[in-house]
Design a protein around this motif. Structure first.
Motif, short mmCIF file in Angstrom:
data_model
loop_
_atom_site.label_atom_id
_atom_site.label_comp_id
_atom_site.label_asym_id
_atom_site.label_seq_id
_atom_site.Cartn_x
_atom_site.Cartn_y
_atom_site.Cartn_z
N GLU A 215 0.82 -1.21 0.00
CA GLU A 215 0.00 0.00 0.00
C GLU A 215 0.86 1.27 0.00
OE1 GLU A 215 -2.41 -0.47 3.46
OE2 GLU A 215 -3.29 -2.36 2.77
N LEU A 216 1.89 1.28 0.84
CA LEU A 216 2.70 2.48 0.97
C LEU A 216 3.51 2.78 -0.28
CD1 LEU A 216 3.94 1.98 4.64
CD2 LEU A 216 2.41 3.79 3.82
N MET A 217 3.98 1.75 -0.97
CA MET A 217 4.77 1.98 -2.18
C MET A 217 3.91 2.53 -3.32
SD MET A 217 7.93 1.51 -1.55
CE MET A 217 8.52 1.59 -3.25
N GLN A 218 2.63 2.24 -3.28
CA GLN A 218 1.73 2.85 -4.26
C GLN A 218 1.60 4.35 -4.02
OE1 GLN A 218 0.41 1.16 -6.86
NE2 GLN A 218 1.37 -0.74 -6.16
N ARG A 219 1.61 4.72 -2.76
CA ARG A 219 1.45 6.14 -2.40
C ARG A 219 2.77 6.89 -2.38
NH1 ARG A 219 0.99 8.47 2.68
NH2 ARG A 219 0.73 6.44 3.71
N LEU A 220 3.87 6.15 -2.09
CA LEU A 220 5.19 6.77 -1.98
C LEU A 220 6.17 6.04 -2.90
CD1 LEU A 220 5.22 7.02 1.93
CD2 LEU A 220 4.83 8.91 0.33
N PRO A 221 5.99 6.16 -4.22
CA PRO A 221 6.78 5.37 -5.16
C PRO A 221 8.26 5.77 -5.21
CG PRO A 221 5.45 6.98 -6.33
CD PRO A 221 4.99 7.02 -4.91
N ASP A 222 8.62 6.92 -4.67
CA ASP A 222 10.02 7.37 -4.68
C ASP A 222 10.80 6.91 -3.46
OD1 ASP A 222 9.67 8.70 -7.12
OD2 ASP A 222 8.95 10.51 -6.12
N THR A 223 10.20 6.05 -2.66
CA THR A 223 10.87 5.53 -1.46
C THR A 223 12.17 4.82 -1.84
OG1 THR A 223 8.80 5.27 -0.25
CG2 THR A 223 10.66 3.93 0.48
N LYS A 224 13.23 5.17 -1.12
CA LYS A 224 14.54 4.55 -1.36
C LYS A 224 14.97 3.62 -0.22
CE LYS A 224 15.46 6.75 -5.21
NZ LYS A 224 16.48 7.82 -5.21
N ILE A 225 14.35 3.79 0.96
CA ILE A 225 14.77 3.04 2.15
C ILE A 225 13.54 2.56 2.91
CG2 ILE A 225 15.97 3.17 4.38
CD1 ILE A 225 17.61 5.49 3.18
N ILE A 226 13.56 1.32 3.35
CA ILE A 226 12.56 0.82 4.31
C ILE A 226 13.31 0.34 5.54
CG2 ILE A 226 10.78 -0.89 4.81
CD1 ILE A 226 9.93 -0.76 1.92
N TRP A 227 13.07 1.03 6.64
CA TRP A 227 13.64 0.71 7.96
C TRP A 227 12.60 -0.10 8.71
CZ3 TRP A 227 11.97 1.24 12.89
CH2 TRP A 227 12.89 1.29 13.94
N ALA A 228 12.97 -1.27 9.21
CA ALA A 228 12.02 -2.12 9.93
C ALA A 228 12.57 -2.45 11.31
CB ALA A 228 11.73 -3.40 9.16
N ALA A 229 11.71 -2.44 12.31
CA ALA A 229 12.14 -2.66 13.70
C ALA A 229 12.48 -4.10 14.00
CB ALA A 229 11.07 -2.16 14.67
N ASN A 230 12.16 -5.02 13.09
CA ASN A 230 12.69 -6.39 13.22
C ASN A 230 12.83 -7.02 11.83
OD1 ASN A 230 10.13 -7.30 12.49
ND2 ASN A 230 9.87 -8.66 14.23
N ASP A 231 13.54 -8.12 11.76
CA ASP A 231 13.81 -8.75 10.47
C ASP A 231 12.56 -9.35 9.84
OD1 ASP A 231 16.46 -8.08 10.53
OD2 ASP A 231 17.17 -10.06 11.18
N ALA A 232 11.62 -9.81 10.65
CA ALA A 232 10.41 -10.40 10.09
C ALA A 232 9.65 -9.37 9.25
CB ALA A 232 9.52 -10.95 11.21
N MET A 233 9.53 -8.15 9.77
CA MET A 233 8.87 -7.10 9.01
C MET A 233 9.68 -6.72 7.78
SD MET A 233 7.21 -4.62 11.94
CE MET A 233 8.78 -4.22 12.72
N ALA A 234 11.00 -6.67 7.93
CA ALA A 234 11.86 -6.36 6.79
C ALA A 234 11.70 -7.40 5.69
CB ALA A 234 13.32 -6.28 7.25
N MET A 235 11.62 -8.68 6.07
CA MET A 235 11.42 -9.75 5.10
C MET A 235 10.06 -9.60 4.39
SD MET A 235 14.00 -12.03 5.20
CE MET A 235 15.18 -12.85 6.28
N GLY A 236 9.04 -9.21 5.15
CA GLY A 236 7.73 -8.98 4.54
C GLY A 236 7.78 -7.86 3.52
N SER A 237 8.54 -6.80 3.84
CA SER A 237 8.69 -5.69 2.89
C SER A 237 9.40 -6.13 1.63
CB SER A 237 9.48 -4.55 3.55
OG SER A 237 8.67 -3.85 4.47
N VAL A 238 10.45 -6.92 1.79
CA VAL A 238 11.18 -7.43 0.62
C VAL A 238 10.26 -8.23 -0.29
CG1 VAL A 238 12.94 -9.09 -0.09
CG2 VAL A 238 13.46 -7.41 1.68
N GLN A 239 9.43 -9.07 0.30
CA GLN A 239 8.50 -9.87 -0.49
C GLN A 239 7.54 -8.96 -1.28
OE1 GLN A 239 6.39 -12.85 1.77
NE2 GLN A 239 5.05 -13.39 0.06
N ALA A 240 7.08 -7.89 -0.63
CA ALA A 240 6.17 -6.96 -1.30
C ALA A 240 6.88 -6.21 -2.43
CB ALA A 240 5.61 -5.97 -0.29
#
Length: 277
Positions: A215-240
């Motif tokens: 959802e966020l990448m649709q609204r913020l397509p110029d995003t260069k960095i995703i900071w995640a408070a744990n690896d599980a969330m970071a892995m979910g972001s990578v999959q998306a």
């Protein structure tokens, strides 16, 4: 990349008692098996069990499976075993409330990764509990360092732009999540090359992070960095990001050193998984 480690629980216990008669009970707030919030708590146990085997310590682990009602019940039962050292994790002050309201005291308690604040500790001590110490990671520095590192590995922005970042927070009722967020803000609020566009809780969850990133990448397509408070969330972001076909355009980092994080993430801060050994 490692979090500062203050001391080691089992070595501390080792110095206090003869190994042949040492028993340790650990109330683990997480799951015994892998789950969408990551394998951090399972890995904590694995490190502790390896140390216990080496030191001939009898380790008993009870898993609350993220159910704080169950965790309270486990703590009440464990307080009755005064022959065993207790290692407790005070998530959301659940342990503090249970101990303060208990009619049973215990002579040997160590707090791991989360502990009561100073006023709560005074109340606990005044009731006759033997608090041997606490072993805490520096979550503030972890959050700050992760943000800094991710920003440095992104292509430097042009003079008139800034690197846009999304931050996926943990469950904000937990002290670790709040401290990691404060570390992030300490860096992002002062770094002129970085623009933190969105902060939102994904509750430590891979699945929530996946949906939010879509959802966020649709609204913020110029995003260069995703900071995640744990690896599980970071892995979910990578999959998306992979589903959207933009993985190569975004640097993603997390905290915990989960299994295979080095294969999927651009950065992971860790080391605190070893604090129990």
């Amino acid at each position: 990349m490692k979090l500062p480690i203050i001391s080691l629980a089992f070595l501390f216990i080792f110095s206090c008692h003869a190994l042949s008669s040492t028993k340790v009970t650990f109330i683990n707030p997480g799951y015994e098996f892998e789950n969408p919030t990551g394998d951090f708590w399972l890995n904590v146990t694995l490190f502790m069990q390896a140390a216990a085997d080496d030191l001939d310590i009898q380790l008993t682990v009870h898993y609350a499976e993220r159910n704080h009602i169950v965790m309270k019940q486990m703590v009440r039962k464990a307080l009755q075993d005064t022959s065993s050292y207790l290692i407790l994790v005070d998530e959301k002050s659940v342990i503090t409330d249970t101990i303060i309201n208990s009619t049973q005291t215990h002579p040997a308690i160590v707090f791991l990764l989360n502990k009561p604040h100073d006023q709560q500790m005074k109340r606990i001590n005044s009731k006759g509990f033997g608090i041997l110490g606490s072993i805490m990671p520096d979550n503030f520095q972890a959050g700050k360092f992760l943000a800094q590192h991710l920003n440095t590995i992104v292509t430097p922005p042009k003079s008139y732009t800034r690197n846009q970042m999304i931050a996926l927070l943990g469950e904000t009722a937990t002290l670790a999540a709040r401290n990691r967020e404060q570390g992030l803000l300490s860096y992002s609020n002062r770094e002129t090359s970085l623009q933190l566009k969105q902060r939102i809780s994904a509750n430590w969850s891979h699945d929530e992070a996946f949906q939010l990133t879509l959802e966020l990448m649709q609204r913020l397509p110029d995003t260069k960095i995703i900071w995640a408070a744990n690896d599980a969330m970071a892995m979910g972001s990578v999959q998306a990001l992979e589903k959207l076909g933009v993985r190569k355009k975004v640097k993603v980092g997390g905290i915990n050193w989960d299994k295979n994080q080095h294969l999927a993430l651009d950065a992971s801060v860790g080391g605190h998984v070893t604090l129990g050994d």
